[in-house]
Write an enzyme that holds these catalytic residues in place. Structure first.
Site, PDB file in Angstrom:
ATOM      1  N   ASP A  49       0.722  -1.091   0.031  1.00 21.02           N
ATOM      2  CA  ASP A  49       0.040  -0.381   0.004  1.00 21.02           C
ATOM      3  C   ASP A  49       0.889   0.748   0.521  1.00 21.02           C
ATOM      4  OD1 ASP A  49       0.963  -0.176   2.642  1.00 21.02           O
ATOM      5  OD2 ASP A  49      -1.128  -0.132   3.659  1.00 21.02           O
ATOM      6  N   SER A  50       2.469   1.661   0.371  1.00 12.55           N
ATOM      7  CA  SER A  50       2.948   2.210  -0.488  1.00 12.55           C
ATOM      8  C   SER A  50       2.314   2.912  -1.491  1.00 12.55           C
ATOM      9  CB  SER A  50       4.605   1.286   0.070  1.00 12.55           C
ATOM     10  OG  SER A  50       4.926   0.578  -0.804  1.00 12.55           O
ATOM     11  N   ASP A  88      -1.454  -6.210  -0.296  1.00 13.15           N
ATOM     12  CA  ASP A  88      -1.430  -5.678   1.163  1.00 13.15           C
ATOM     13  C   ASP A  88      -3.236  -5.296   0.978  1.00 13.15           C
ATOM     14  OD1 ASP A  88       1.005  -4.968   2.946  1.00 13.15           O
ATOM     15  OD2 ASP A  88       1.134  -2.677   1.649  1.00 13.15           O
ATOM     16  N   LYS A 118      -1.003  -9.013   3.017  1.00 11.66           N
ATOM     17  CA  LYS A 118      -0.087  -8.811   4.666  1.00 11.66           C
ATOM     18  C   LYS A 118      -1.657  -7.894   4.507  1.00 11.66           C
ATOM     19  CE  LYS A 118       3.053  -6.227   3.704  1.00 11.66           C
ATOM     20  NZ  LYS A 118       2.348  -4.360   4.197  1.00 11.66           N
ATOM     21  N   GLU A 120      -1.256  -4.483   8.687  1.00 10.05           N
ATOM     22  CA  GLU A 120       0.216  -4.501   9.854  1.00 10.05           C
ATOM     23  C   GLU A 120      -0.884  -4.862  11.216  1.00 10.05           C
ATOM     24  OE1 GLU A 120       0.445  -0.459   9.308  1.00 10.05           O
ATOM     25  OE2 GLU A 120       1.283  -0.663   6.900  1.00 10.05           O
ATOM     26  N   GLU A 187       9.239  -3.889  10.440  1.00 11.81           N
ATOM     27  CA  GLU A 187      10.124  -3.073   9.742  1.00 11.81           C
ATOM     28  C   GLU A 187      10.554  -1.612  10.882  1.00 11.81           C
ATOM     29  OE1 GLU A 187       6.661  -0.632   6.880  1.00 11.81           O
ATOM     30  OE2 GLU A 187       8.145   0.954   6.592  1.00 11.81           O
TER      31      GLU A 187
HETATM   32  O1  KIV Z   1       3.345  -0.459   1.647  1.00 12.08           O
HETATM   33  C1  KIV Z   1       4.759  -1.817   1.129  1.00 12.08           C
HETATM   34  O2  KIV Z   1       5.426  -1.621   0.461  1.00 12.08           O
HETATM   35  C2  KIV Z   1       4.796  -2.337   2.704  1.00 12.08           C
HETATM   36  C3  KIV Z   1       6.682  -2.585   2.627  1.00 12.08           C
HETATM   37  C4  KIV Z   1       7.535  -1.391   2.651  1.00 12.08           C
HETATM   38  C5  KIV Z   1       7.130  -3.646   3.651  1.00 12.08           C
HETATM   39  O3  KIV Z   1       4.525  -2.666   3.289  1.00 12.08           O
END
Ligand code: KIV
Length: 273
Positions: A49-50, A88, A118, A120, A187
């Protein structure tokens, strides 16, 4: 004559079995071209989600939507054939209840063909992680600096600098591992803590800004390629693509202005045969 073996993706059990073994190579990807080029080099591609910050210029990841993740996740799956693709879960699409998380994750996986999600959070998300796994959704945990909690943390800050902060992060990692996550992104945590967590949990840790002490590493691709002018201090640049693109754009502009393209009939065949 030997037929070429069809490409086969890395599976969740294969990635999980890498604990303490050959380090896991992972990068983010949001599009077909990046996925295609990174795929042979990576064990895992993460549609992170970056994307909100890197591709859409947002200040944080908080406004990323399931629809954005689905569109880009599908592109990454279509562009790759080897790496495990994980996606994410965006902020607000899983925290309310295990049921909400299942609905979001199942939709994302069906839309994209990704093999895992994934999310958090540690102790607070353990029940949800277990709920998903028991219903067929492999989960990667994410502890330490969790960007979706930027407002709670008061910024994107390295976690566990002080020893007093270690037990909470260790408890998060253990809770995620005990809940059944098949790996954990760690992280932005201090090196000694990342090493301790890696020793304590039974699944591979994948570090980002968390030292070489983890079982694998992940970087945001645009950061490591030199396409992002503002990157965290820990990021090593493995390429300078901004310079390469700038030179290519300048050369293109020059040829257009000088009308120095080849004659049309030389480049555009009149028919297909
Ligand atoms: O969103 C993302 O790119 C991430 C990575 C930095 C692990 O969660």
């Amino acid at each position: 004559m030997s037929a070429q073996k069809p490409a086969r993706r890395v599976t969740v059990p294969e990635l999980r079995a890498r604990k303490g073994g050959e380090p896991i190579v992972s990068l983010t990807a949001y599009d077909v071209a990046t996925a295609r080029i990174a795929d042979p080099h990576c064990d895992m591609l993460l549609v992170g989600d970056s994307i909100g910050m890197v591709l859409y210029g947002m200040d944080s990841t908080l406004a990323v939507t399931l629809e954005m993740m689905a569109a880009h996740g599908g592109a990454v799956v279509r562009g790759s054939s080897h790496a495990l693709v994980a996606i994410d879960m965006p902020f607000g699409t899983y925290e309310q209840s295990p049921e909400q998380a299942f609905e979001s994750a199942a939709w994302l996986m069906a839309q994209t063909g990704a093999q895992a999600v994934k999310l958090e959070g540690g102790v607070a998300m353990a029940q949800t992680i277990n709920f998903l796994i028991r219903r067929g959704i492999p989960v990667i945990g994410h502890v330490g600096l969790t960007p979706q909690a930027v407002n709670v943390m008061g910024g994107f800050k390295v976690q566990g600098k002080e020893r007093a902060g270690w037990p909470a992060i260790e408890a998060d990692a253990e809770a995620v591992s005990d809940a059944g996550a098949f790996s954990i992104v760690v992280e932005g945590v201090a090196e000694p803590l990342a090493r301790r967590i890696t020793q304590q949990v039974g699944v591979p840790t994948i570090g980002i800004g968390a030292s070489a002490g983890c079982d694998g590493q992940i970087l945001v691709t645009e950061d490591m390629l030199g396409l992002n002018p503002r990157v965290p201090k820990f990021v090593r640049r493995f390429g300078e693509l901004e310079q390469a693109m700038d030179a290519a754009f300048a050369e293109y502009a020059r040829t257009v202005k000088e009308r120095s393209f080849p004659a049309e009939e030389e480049t555009y065949p009149a028919s297909d045969d």
